[in-house]
Scaffold this motif. Structure first.
Motif, short mmCIF file in Angstrom:
data_model
loop_
_atom_site.label_atom_id
_atom_site.label_comp_id
_atom_site.label_asym_id
_atom_site.label_seq_id
_atom_site.Cartn_x
_atom_site.Cartn_y
_atom_site.Cartn_z
N GLU A 269 2.84 -32.96 -57.69
CA GLU A 269 2.70 -31.51 -57.79
C GLU A 269 2.16 -31.02 -56.45
N ARG A 270 2.40 -29.77 -56.13
CA ARG A 270 1.83 -29.27 -54.87
C ARG A 270 0.38 -28.87 -55.13
N SER A 271 -0.46 -29.05 -54.12
CA SER A 271 -1.88 -28.81 -54.34
C SER A 271 -2.18 -27.31 -54.24
N LYS A 272 -3.40 -26.98 -54.61
CA LYS A 272 -3.79 -25.57 -54.53
C LYS A 272 -4.40 -25.26 -53.17
N GLN A 273 -4.67 -26.34 -52.41
CA GLN A 273 -5.30 -26.13 -51.11
C GLN A 273 -4.35 -26.51 -49.99
N VAL A 274 -4.70 -26.08 -48.81
CA VAL A 274 -3.89 -26.45 -47.66
C VAL A 274 -4.61 -27.51 -46.84
N ASN A 275 -3.82 -28.29 -46.08
CA ASN A 275 -4.45 -29.26 -45.19
C ASN A 275 -4.74 -28.59 -43.85
N LYS A 276 -5.19 -29.39 -42.88
CA LYS A 276 -5.60 -28.80 -41.60
C LYS A 276 -4.48 -28.04 -40.90
N LYS A 277 -3.26 -28.49 -41.13
CA LYS A 277 -2.13 -27.83 -40.50
C LYS A 277 -1.69 -26.60 -41.27
N GLY A 278 -2.26 -26.39 -42.42
CA GLY A 278 -1.91 -25.22 -43.20
C GLY A 278 -0.78 -25.42 -44.18
N TYR A 279 -0.46 -26.66 -44.44
CA TYR A 279 0.61 -26.92 -45.42
C TYR A 279 0.01 -27.18 -46.80
N LEU A 280 0.72 -26.74 -47.82
CA LEU A 280 0.32 -27.06 -49.19
C LEU A 280 0.79 -28.48 -49.46
N ILE B 127 0.97 -32.46 -51.06
CA ILE B 127 1.39 -32.95 -52.38
C ILE B 127 0.26 -33.78 -52.99
N VAL B 128 0.07 -33.65 -54.27
CA VAL B 128 -0.91 -34.51 -54.94
C VAL B 128 -0.26 -35.15 -56.17
N LYS B 129 -0.82 -36.26 -56.58
CA LYS B 129 -0.30 -36.92 -57.76
C LYS B 129 -1.08 -36.39 -58.94
N VAL B 130 -0.41 -35.82 -59.91
CA VAL B 130 -1.12 -35.21 -61.02
C VAL B 130 -1.00 -36.00 -62.32
N GLU B 131 0.07 -36.78 -62.44
CA GLU B 131 0.25 -37.53 -63.68
C GLU B 131 -0.01 -39.00 -63.40
N ASP B 132 -0.46 -39.70 -64.41
CA ASP B 132 -0.75 -41.12 -64.23
C ASP B 132 0.41 -41.98 -64.72
N ASN B 133 1.64 -41.52 -64.48
CA ASN B 133 2.78 -42.26 -65.02
C ASN B 133 3.67 -42.85 -63.93
#
Ligand code: SF4
Ligand code: SF4
Ligand code: SF4
Lengths: 95, 277
Positions: free
Chosen positions: A31-42, A44-50
């Protein structure tokens, strides 16, 4: 619950948020995260444990951000299981 | 067993119980960091160039030819390819990468040599160099990234732009009457006796990424056997100049580029002009 257990590590600072990995994941683990990284990109984070460790996400990622792990059959194999008479202590021995 | 080790064992067992899969033993995929530098690439988010760079690095790492390979970078978006690959590389004038690669290969025939070129570079500016290199059967690999547009300069029409596709120099869509039909240069070079292996692949889906990697691997194997020119076209995307997000651009590629540029081997060593998948 997926049969094979996998996991991924995402180097969020290098992610450019293109979402190709999200699109390629058969398990919809990402899923895309709610925060941005240093470069300003949203990123990706892993949200499901599957995650099954299929490597699809890592293969399509243009920036080589994802490292994939998959539990091998070898260290999943259980060679003994000892239970005491009352059944309240169980010890599983793994290879 | 003293208490310390017992504690350590306990700790270890807890870790197993948590079933953390992320340890070296379970590693199934990691980027080829020996050949691919850790520098973030300048490519736009979702651009296929990154995937092809990574595949190239993977193949070089797997074959263990890091010090025996020389690449030639083009002019275009991938002009800085040498910043990302930890191998010897040379830059060539616009379109001339295959000519420079020819020179390098002739002087150092024991090295693996490849050129990495985009469609504007290879199919327009360097048409002559490309065709003659293939015709002479120079023993190199030409890696051709086709995204149907001049990416670096802002999305002008390239010879490979699809009919009716909009670009900054064909704002009403490419009109085949006046602008000609897209150039299928891969089919063209497959006709030449000098080419040994000609294939068209893409990197928009995991399965295609795997196939492209196999093709690159094969090409280097043929090069080792001194078989002639290997030519790999990779149909790729350009989300920025197609004015789409990366996911849409891959979908567009699948629906529009691939019917015109069908994937598969165009010239394989045994059966010529055989098309699979
Ligand atoms: S390894 Fe496969 S299942 Fe796991 S996150 Fe990546 S694509 Fe999804
Ligand atoms: S494919 Fe790579 S760069 Fe794109 S969003 Fe996923 S992890 Fe980030
Ligand atoms: S302009 Fe197009 S081809 Fe160039 S880096 Fe951006 S997306 Fe890739």
């Amino acid at each position: 619950m997926a049969k094979v257990k996998g996991d991924i590590v995402i180097d969020i600072e290098k992610c450019k948020g293109c979402e190709l990995c999200m699109d390629a994941c058969p398990q919809d683990s990402l899923e895309r995260s709610k925060q941005v990284n240093k470069k300003g990109y949203l990123y990706i984070v892993k949200v499901e444990d599957n995650c099954t460790g299929c490597t699809n996400c890592a293969l399509v990622c243009p920036d080589g951000v994802i490292t994939v792990y998959r539990q091998t059959a070898k260290n999943k194999e259980q060679i003994a299981k000892i239970t005491n008479v009352t059944g309240d202590i169980t010890v599983t021995v793994k290879e | 067993m003293n208490e310390k080790t017992m504690l350590d064992d306990q700790h270890y067992e807890n870790m197993i119980a948590e079933e953390s899969v992320c340890n070296a033993e379970n590693l199934v995929y990691e980027k080829p960091s020996k050949v691919l530098y850790d520098t973030p690439m300048h490519y736009c988010p979702g651009c296929g160039h990154g995937v092809v760079h990574r595949l190239l690095a993977e193949v070089i790492e797997e074959l263990g030819i890091t010090s025996d390979i020389i690449g030639v970078a083009p002019v275009g978006c991938s002009v800085l390819a040498y910043n990302y690959l930890n191998i010897d590389m040379s830059e060539a004038a616009h379109g001339r990468a295959s000519a420079v690669a020819t020179g390098i290969k002739r002087v150092l025939p024991e090295k693996y040599v490849f050129s990495y070129q985009g469609d504007g570079d290879l199919a327009a500016i360097g048409t002559g160099e490309t065709i003659h290199t293939c015709n002479r059967g120079e023993n190199i690999l030409i890696l051709f990234i086709n995204n149907g547009i001049y990416g670096m300069t802002g999305g002008q029409m390239a010879p490979t732009t699809l009919p009716n596709m909009k670009s900054t120099t064909s704002p009403f869509g490419r009109d085949v009457e006046t602008m000609g039909s897209p150039l299928k240069i891969t089919e063209l070079v497959a006709q030449l006796p000098g080419t040994y292996y000609v294939t068209r692949q893409s990197v928009h889906k995991p399965v295609n990424v795997r196939k492209t990697k196999k093709a690159i691997l094969k090409a280097f194997e043929y090069q080792k056997l001194k078989k002639g020119t290997c030519f790999i076209e990779v149909v790729s995307n350009c989300p920025s100049n197609w004015k789409m997000n990366p996911v849409e651009s891959n979908k567009w590629l699948d629906e529009n580029m691939l019917p015109f540029y069908p994937l598969g081997d165009i010239k394989v060593p045994d059966k010529n002009l055989q098309t699979d998948d």
